[in-house]
Design a protein around this motif. Sequence first.
Motif, short mmCIF file in Angstrom:
data_model
loop_
_atom_site.label_atom_id
_atom_site.label_comp_id
_atom_site.label_asym_id
_atom_site.label_seq_id
_atom_site.Cartn_x
_atom_site.Cartn_y
_atom_site.Cartn_z
N THR A 15 0.82 -1.22 0.00
CA THR A 15 0.00 0.00 0.00
C THR A 15 0.85 1.27 0.00
O THR A 15 0.44 2.29 -0.56
N ILE A 30 -6.41 2.91 1.52
CA ILE A 30 -5.81 2.21 0.38
C ILE A 30 -5.86 0.71 0.69
O ILE A 30 -5.22 0.25 1.64
N ASP A 85 -5.18 -3.24 0.53
CA ASP A 85 -4.07 -4.13 0.17
C ASP A 85 -4.66 -5.24 -0.70
O ASP A 85 -5.33 -6.14 -0.20
N GLY A 95 -7.34 -1.70 5.03
CA GLY A 95 -5.97 -1.47 4.53
C GLY A 95 -5.28 -0.33 5.25
O GLY A 95 -5.25 -0.28 6.48
#
Length: 226
Positions: free
Chosen positions: A26, A185, A187, A217
């Motif tokens: 990420t 974000i 993963d 994430g």
Amino acid sequence: MSAREEFDSWAASGRDKGMEDRHWHTAKHALARMPVEAGETVVDLGTGSGYALRALRETNAIGRGYGLDGAPQMAHNAAAYTDDDDISFVVADFDDLPFADGSVDHVFSMEAFYYAQDPIHTLEEIRRILRPGGTFYCAVNYYEENEASHEWQANISIPMTRWDRQQYREAFREAGLYVAQQDTIADREIDIPPADAFPTDDWEHREEMVARYRTWGTLLTVGVAP
Ligand SMILES: C[S@@+](CC[C@H](N)C(=O)[O-])C[C@H]1O[C@@H](n2cnc3c(N)ncnc32)[C@H](O)[C@@H]1O
């Protein structure tokens, strides 16, 4: 155990490289979003193995990169992973950033900010060293909405700050930074086994692992210095 002792032992046992491999999933997306221009100066707070600066030198041709870490062994390892003279590693604490006022174009931090023992003061320090219009890209996996991360505090003796998304935004503003962006974000690279493989050594239910990596994430909060 102090933060220095804790993370020196992580570095000595090779966990710096393990973190790099996992966090890269990420972190690379956060790094790709940074408005970094050739020749600029970037500080990486809690640099670990120093991968973020190596990547920014390759992709954005930053002029100078300073990887700051409180653990001397981390900084020592990071220095050994590059022969780039324009990347330096500095042993210092998040409480007192050894950079002049307005001298830094951008600050990055992945999976480290929540170890700051006085996080508002650390944000004020970041604001102090940034030039007007400079940015702070703050990426964390340990945060309130990411419920699977909550148990991490039980495995480490250093107090960790677990803010939710709004608390991050409020703290940035309290320290004098504008909040330009905030999102999560996912993963998408970590392998999540099929349902019949659960429980695994680490996860009781597949849904928990999906929530940890795919739904939540990494939380990215972007601050801009006025
Ligand atoms: C979980 S590691 C993350 C390393 C790297 N950013 C990554 O993504 O793999 C956190 C790092 O922050 C450093 N750190 C923790 N608390 C710190 C503090 N108060 N001051 C400076 N560095 C600190 C640790 O030594 C460690 O290298």
